[in-house]
Design a protein around this motif. Structure first.
Motif, PDB file in Angstrom:
ATOM      1  N   MET A   1       0.767  -1.326   0.058  1.00 33.43           N
ATOM      2  CA  MET A   1      -0.090  -0.062  -0.158  1.00 33.43           C
ATOM      3  C   MET A   1       0.893   1.154   0.025  1.00 33.43           C
ATOM      4  O   MET A   1       2.036   1.286   0.772  1.00 33.43           O
ATOM      5  CB  MET A   1      -1.016   0.049   1.291  1.00 33.43           C
ATOM      6  CG  MET A   1      -2.225   0.927   1.054  1.00 33.43           C
ATOM      7  SD  MET A   1      -3.387   0.389   2.432  1.00 33.43           S
ATOM      8  CE  MET A   1      -4.141  -1.048   1.843  1.00 33.43           C
ATOM      9  N   GLY A   2       0.461   2.158  -0.912  1.00 30.12           N
ATOM     10  CA  GLY A   2       1.395   3.233  -1.234  1.00 30.12           C
ATOM     11  C   GLY A   2       1.353   4.512   0.026  1.00 30.12           C
ATOM     12  O   GLY A   2       0.895   4.316   1.073  1.00 30.12           O
ATOM     13  N   GLU A   3       1.786   5.707  -0.534  1.00 28.69           N
ATOM     14  CA  GLU A   3       2.275   6.745   0.243  1.00 28.69           C
ATOM     15  C   GLU A   3       1.246   7.199   1.252  1.00 28.69           C
ATOM     16  O   GLU A   3       1.309   7.130   2.418  1.00 28.69           O
ATOM     17  CB  GLU A   3       2.715   7.759  -0.458  1.00 28.69           C
ATOM     18  CG  GLU A   3       2.933   9.166   0.044  1.00 28.69           C
ATOM     19  CD  GLU A   3       4.114   9.285   0.138  1.00 28.69           C
ATOM     20  OE1 GLU A   3       4.677   9.865   1.351  1.00 28.69           O
ATOM     21  OE2 GLU A   3       5.404   8.864  -0.658  1.00 28.69           O
ATOM     22  N   PHE A   4      -0.138   7.594   0.605  1.00 26.41           N
ATOM     23  CA  PHE A   4      -1.005   8.050   1.181  1.00 26.41           C
ATOM     24  C   PHE A   4      -2.368   7.065   1.419  1.00 26.41           C
ATOM     25  O   PHE A   4      -3.200   7.245   2.381  1.00 26.41           O
ATOM     26  CB  PHE A   4      -1.843   9.144   0.761  1.00 26.41           C
ATOM     27  CG  PHE A   4      -0.772  10.263   0.538  1.00 26.41           C
ATOM     28  CD1 PHE A   4       0.140  10.965   1.499  1.00 26.41           C
ATOM     29  CD2 PHE A   4      -0.662  10.640  -0.868  1.00 26.41           C
ATOM     30  CE1 PHE A   4       0.884  11.917   1.198  1.00 26.41           C
ATOM     31  CE2 PHE A   4       0.358  11.651  -1.436  1.00 26.41           C
ATOM     32  CZ  PHE A   4       0.990  12.285  -0.342  1.00 26.41           C
ATOM     33  N   ASP A  30       0.880  18.260   0.303  1.00 27.30           N
ATOM     34  CA  ASP A  30       2.109  18.535   1.211  1.00 27.30           C
ATOM     35  C   ASP A  30       1.681  19.042   2.888  1.00 27.30           C
ATOM     36  O   ASP A  30       2.242  18.485   3.539  1.00 27.30           O
ATOM     37  CB  ASP A  30       3.245  19.296   0.609  1.00 27.30           C
ATOM     38  CG  ASP A  30       3.950  18.535  -0.391  1.00 27.30           C
ATOM     39  OD1 ASP A  30       4.493  17.651  -0.328  1.00 27.30           O
ATOM     40  OD2 ASP A  30       3.534  19.060  -1.738  1.00 27.30           O
ATOM     41  N   GLY A 121      -1.366  13.167   8.176  1.00 24.65           N
ATOM     42  CA  GLY A 121      -0.646  12.434   9.245  1.00 24.65           C
ATOM     43  C   GLY A 121       0.650  11.770   8.456  1.00 24.65           C
ATOM     44  O   GLY A 121       0.892  12.240   7.603  1.00 24.65           O
ATOM     45  N   ASP A 122       1.153  10.846   9.204  1.00 24.35           N
ATOM     46  CA  ASP A 122       2.474  10.445   8.814  1.00 24.35           C
ATOM     47  C   ASP A 122       2.464   8.820   9.527  1.00 24.35           C
ATOM     48  O   ASP A 122       1.971   8.473  10.589  1.00 24.35           O
ATOM     49  CB  ASP A 122       3.695  10.877   9.275  1.00 24.35           C
ATOM     50  CG  ASP A 122       4.927  10.549   8.765  1.00 24.35           C
ATOM     51  OD1 ASP A 122       4.814   9.830   7.767  1.00 24.35           O
ATOM     52  OD2 ASP A 122       5.730  11.344   8.978  1.00 24.35           O
ATOM     53  N   THR A 123       2.961   7.845   8.652  1.00 22.88           N
ATOM     54  CA  THR A 123       2.756   6.464   8.961  1.00 22.88           C
ATOM     55  C   THR A 123       4.085   5.902   8.821  1.00 22.88           C
ATOM     56  O   THR A 123       4.856   6.192   7.899  1.00 22.88           O
ATOM     57  CB  THR A 123       1.950   5.324   8.333  1.00 22.88           C
ATOM     58  OG1 THR A 123       2.303   5.693   7.034  1.00 22.88           O
ATOM     59  CG2 THR A 123       0.516   5.823   8.808  1.00 22.88           C
ATOM     60  N   THR A 124       4.779   5.382   9.946  1.00 26.90           N
ATOM     61  CA  THR A 124       6.170   5.080   9.875  1.00 26.90           C
ATOM     62  C   THR A 124       6.366   3.556  10.814  1.00 26.90           C
ATOM     63  O   THR A 124       5.437   3.608  11.578  1.00 26.90           O
ATOM     64  CB  THR A 124       7.151   5.905  10.521  1.00 26.90           C
ATOM     65  OG1 THR A 124       6.654   6.231  11.787  1.00 26.90           O
ATOM     66  CG2 THR A 124       7.195   7.315   9.743  1.00 26.90           C
TER      67      THR A 124
ATOM     68  N   ASP B 211       7.692  19.022  -2.574  1.00 25.19           N
ATOM     69  CA  ASP B 211       8.987  18.929  -2.203  1.00 25.19           C
ATOM     70  C   ASP B 211       9.268  17.371  -2.453  1.00 25.19           C
ATOM     71  O   ASP B 211       8.564  16.287  -2.423  1.00 25.19           O
ATOM     72  CB  ASP B 211       9.119  19.436  -1.013  1.00 25.19           C
ATOM     73  CG  ASP B 211       8.777  18.553   0.358  1.00 25.19           C
ATOM     74  OD1 ASP B 211       7.504  18.237   0.181  1.00 25.19           O
ATOM     75  OD2 ASP B 211       9.322  18.222   1.226  1.00 25.19           O
ATOM     76  N   ASP B 214      10.810  11.355  -1.859  1.00 27.06           N
ATOM     77  CA  ASP B 214      11.091  10.118  -2.118  1.00 27.06           C
ATOM     78  C   ASP B 214      11.633   9.762  -3.635  1.00 27.06           C
ATOM     79  O   ASP B 214      11.728   8.639  -3.988  1.00 27.06           O
ATOM     80  CB  ASP B 214       9.457   9.259  -2.449  1.00 27.06           C
ATOM     81  CG  ASP B 214       8.719   9.501  -1.090  1.00 27.06           C
ATOM     82  OD1 ASP B 214       9.600   9.517  -0.049  1.00 27.06           O
ATOM     83  OD2 ASP B 214       7.440   9.090  -1.033  1.00 27.06           O
ATOM     84  N   HIS B 222       3.340  11.525  -8.171  1.00 26.82           N
ATOM     85  CA  HIS B 222       2.045  12.065  -7.263  1.00 26.82           C
ATOM     86  C   HIS B 222       1.751  13.363  -8.072  1.00 26.82           C
ATOM     87  O   HIS B 222       0.373  13.467  -8.228  1.00 26.82           O
ATOM     88  CB  HIS B 222       2.654  12.631  -5.877  1.00 26.82           C
ATOM     89  CG  HIS B 222       3.343  11.532  -5.069  1.00 26.82           C
ATOM     90  ND1 HIS B 222       4.265  11.579  -4.319  1.00 26.82           N
ATOM     91  CD2 HIS B 222       2.775  10.212  -5.243  1.00 26.82           C
ATOM     92  CE1 HIS B 222       4.311  10.315  -3.740  1.00 26.82           C
ATOM     93  NE2 HIS B 222       3.675   9.597  -4.146  1.00 26.82           N
ATOM     94  N   GLN B 315       8.690   2.834  -2.761  1.00 28.23           N
ATOM     95  CA  GLN B 315       7.283   2.678  -2.148  1.00 28.23           C
ATOM     96  C   GLN B 315       7.680   1.990  -0.824  1.00 28.23           C
ATOM     97  O   GLN B 315       8.076   0.769  -0.776  1.00 28.23           O
ATOM     98  CB  GLN B 315       6.292   1.910  -2.991  1.00 28.23           C
ATOM     99  CG  GLN B 315       5.686   2.812  -4.065  1.00 28.23           C
ATOM    100  CD  GLN B 315       4.628   3.804  -3.373  1.00 28.23           C
ATOM    101  OE1 GLN B 315       4.381   3.775  -2.484  1.00 28.23           O
ATOM    102  NE2 GLN B 315       4.383   4.991  -4.215  1.00 28.23           N
ATOM    103  N   HIS B 316       7.351   2.686   0.100  1.00 32.28           N
ATOM    104  CA  HIS B 316       7.811   2.141   1.669  1.00 32.28           C
ATOM    105  C   HIS B 316       6.379   2.282   2.598  1.00 32.28           C
ATOM    106  O   HIS B 316       5.706   2.764   1.990  1.00 32.28           O
ATOM    107  CB  HIS B 316       8.896   2.819   2.297  1.00 32.28           C
ATOM    108  CG  HIS B 316       8.996   4.359   1.900  1.00 32.28           C
ATOM    109  ND1 HIS B 316       8.061   4.990   2.705  1.00 32.28           N
ATOM    110  CD2 HIS B 316       9.493   5.115   1.323  1.00 32.28           C
ATOM    111  CE1 HIS B 316       8.230   6.374   2.421  1.00 32.28           C
ATOM    112  NE2 HIS B 316       9.045   6.467   1.560  1.00 32.28           N
ATOM    113  N   GLY B 319       5.117   6.889   5.298  1.00 35.59           N
ATOM    114  CA  GLY B 319       4.384   7.808   4.133  1.00 35.59           C
ATOM    115  C   GLY B 319       4.054   9.057   4.727  1.00 35.59           C
ATOM    116  O   GLY B 319       3.796   8.978   6.176  1.00 35.59           O
TER     117      GLY B 319
END
Lengths: 321, 321
Positions: A1-4, A30, A121-124, B211, B214, B222, B315-316, B319
């Motif tokens: 599953m990608g970025e967002f 952004d 948000g952000d997922t890490t 910005d 990635d 994107h 792709q990680h 995100g």
């Protein structure tokens, strides 16, 4: 599953009709963009919850989602702000669908009940922790701060105290209780209800306010210090639930209320003339003391004598600013 | 050290004269309060950095402080926002004074250079990680989003690409380089300069922007997706530093620029008529391609032929949204 997609998929699914007024651009760029009406200010607060420190690693993800947002939204309540939205920074050891689904369900449910919309948000990947930043708005100059308490004001709280602290031994598996008793306390721990409506009703009435996270004594100490006054708490007036008293006994129940933390009820100071109108409107407020000249917090027994303070709220490395 | 003192002591020390316009109430209450001028919108972005995932556990705390804020401020640059302030949620295994001092020095230095003021935060004990939420403002409706690119626009970037990716083997100790070479690349990794002024200059001119975090390919993807167009990148036009080419050779340098990430330069689409005025004003922009009908990203060789895409940006699980 990608970025967002991770956030979109799990967290932006719930329709949230009443929430999100003022969100001009949500998840996916952004930045998110918020519209603040002319004459209003933005209120912002950030809180982190770390596994093993603020909650057990194996905590039920649904309950964790509820609690995390409630704890943050409570800071908006304390300022008297009208909720707008929040960002979620979620760090997870692995992206487990069942965990994420349950967590998102709890988060979304609390978001709807608070009128807050997820705006970014952000997922890490990493050790489990959550950081939420909440946004609200209020008429310029009407925020409830900690610094306005005046001698002669009443000291009030927004309802029974100590239940969450009384639930902690249950959460940690150190104590057993019969189901009805356990549920009453555990609900107050896992699903505190941020007193957003009460906070808004206090705008222009209360002289100082905060939400009780470290225990009544420690948090009253913050109002006293910021306002340059002393706060007197009458021990006999502490509102305690019957569940708390039944499980722990009166003395321990009082200690939970005074020094236990995690209540997320409002504590506030009120000019005496404001009391009756708020009570008549049905707000759940309880007078527990008063503001006097001096500094710090005083605890009074039933004869009105100063008592030695019990452990004065836990001063810990963790803190919110 | 008490509730707010940790943050106050280490992070609110630096005077920051030019920063903080619009901050009505800073650190120390339940919420911070921001004033947004009438006719403007608030821009918000949240980013987490986790030790062992986004930076080495033993990273120099001064550099980490600089980099963490730069990475977040870059999202404000991407929207064309004027910086206001930020909150810091800092989770630390222990409160070591020397670490905190150095980290705060790096953070404060970047805060001053960006015009950002620390308005609140949270400190907790736990595995090292940082979550920053940054705030900016911009005239309503003038934000640079990802969705406005139009066929015929030029694709531009804000300067040389790939240096941070080229520095990564040095950061990780997998590669040695002579000092001057190493420093040129490491500076771009640890102290990226958010292109805030360029972002503001692009308001009303660029049709889309972001910005590059990635890698150019993934991030152009994107814009392409959000705008419903295709982006062509001419490989020969990629701006590459001599340090990067010297250390890695041309082919690897191009790969760093295309797929490496961590650049924190702006990428944006520009109607051809806007180019000369921006160039005349001295903005560091480089045309690397154009917007065409279609979807996705195309990489062109010097004969204008489509090339097979290299690894299409990582792709990680991590995100930002």
């Amino acid at each position: 599953m990608g970025e967002f997609e991770l956030i979109r998929h799990y967290f932006a699914a719930a329709p949230c009709a009443q929430a999100g007024e003022g969100v001009a651009l949500g998840i996916g760029d952004d930045c998110a963009l918020l519209d603040i009406p002319a004459g209003e200010q933005l209120a912002v607060s950030t809180d982190s919850l770390v596994a093993g420190v603020h909650f057990p690693e194996a905590a039920d993800p649904f309950l964790l989602g509820q609690r995390a947002l409630a704890v943050s939204a409570s800071d908006l309540a304390a300022m008297g702000a009208t909720p707008i939205g929040f960002t979620l920074a979620l760090t997870l050891p692995a992206a487990r669908a069942d965990w994420l689904q349950a967590f998102a369900r709890g988060l979304n449910q609390m978001a709807q009940s608070c009128g807050l919309r997820l705006i970014g948000g952000d997922t890490t990947r990493g050790p489990l922790s959550l950081t939420l930043t909440v946004f609200g708005r209020l008429p310029r100059g009407q925020a409830l701060t900690r610094s306005g308490a005046r001698v002669g004001d009443l000291l009030c709280v927004g309802g029974e105290l100590g239940d969450a602290a009384g639930a902690l031994p249950l959460v940690l598996g150190q104590l057993q209780a019969e189901p009805a008793l356990a549920e009453a306390l555990l609900t107050r721990y896992w699903s505190p209800q941020p007193q957003l409506a009460l906070g808004q009703a206090l705008r222009g009435r209360a002289t100082a306010a905060l939400d009780i996270s470290d225990g009544l004594l420690a948090d009253c100490g913050h109002i006293a210090a910021a306002s340059g006054v002393a706060l007197q708490i009458e021990q006999a007036r502490l509102p305690l639930s019957s569940a708390l008293k039944t499980l722990h006994g009166l003395d321990s129940a009082r200690l939970c209320a005074l020094s236990g933390g995690d209540d997320y009820r409002l504590a506030f100071t009120l000019p005496p003339g404001e009391l009756s109108a708020l009570q008549a409107a049905g707000w759940p407020l309880v007078v527990v003391g008063q503001v006097v000249a001096g500094q710090g917090v005083q605890l009074l027994n039933e004869q009105g004598q100063c008592m030695a303070l019990p452990v004065a709220g836990y001063q810990h490395f963790e803190g919110s600013a």
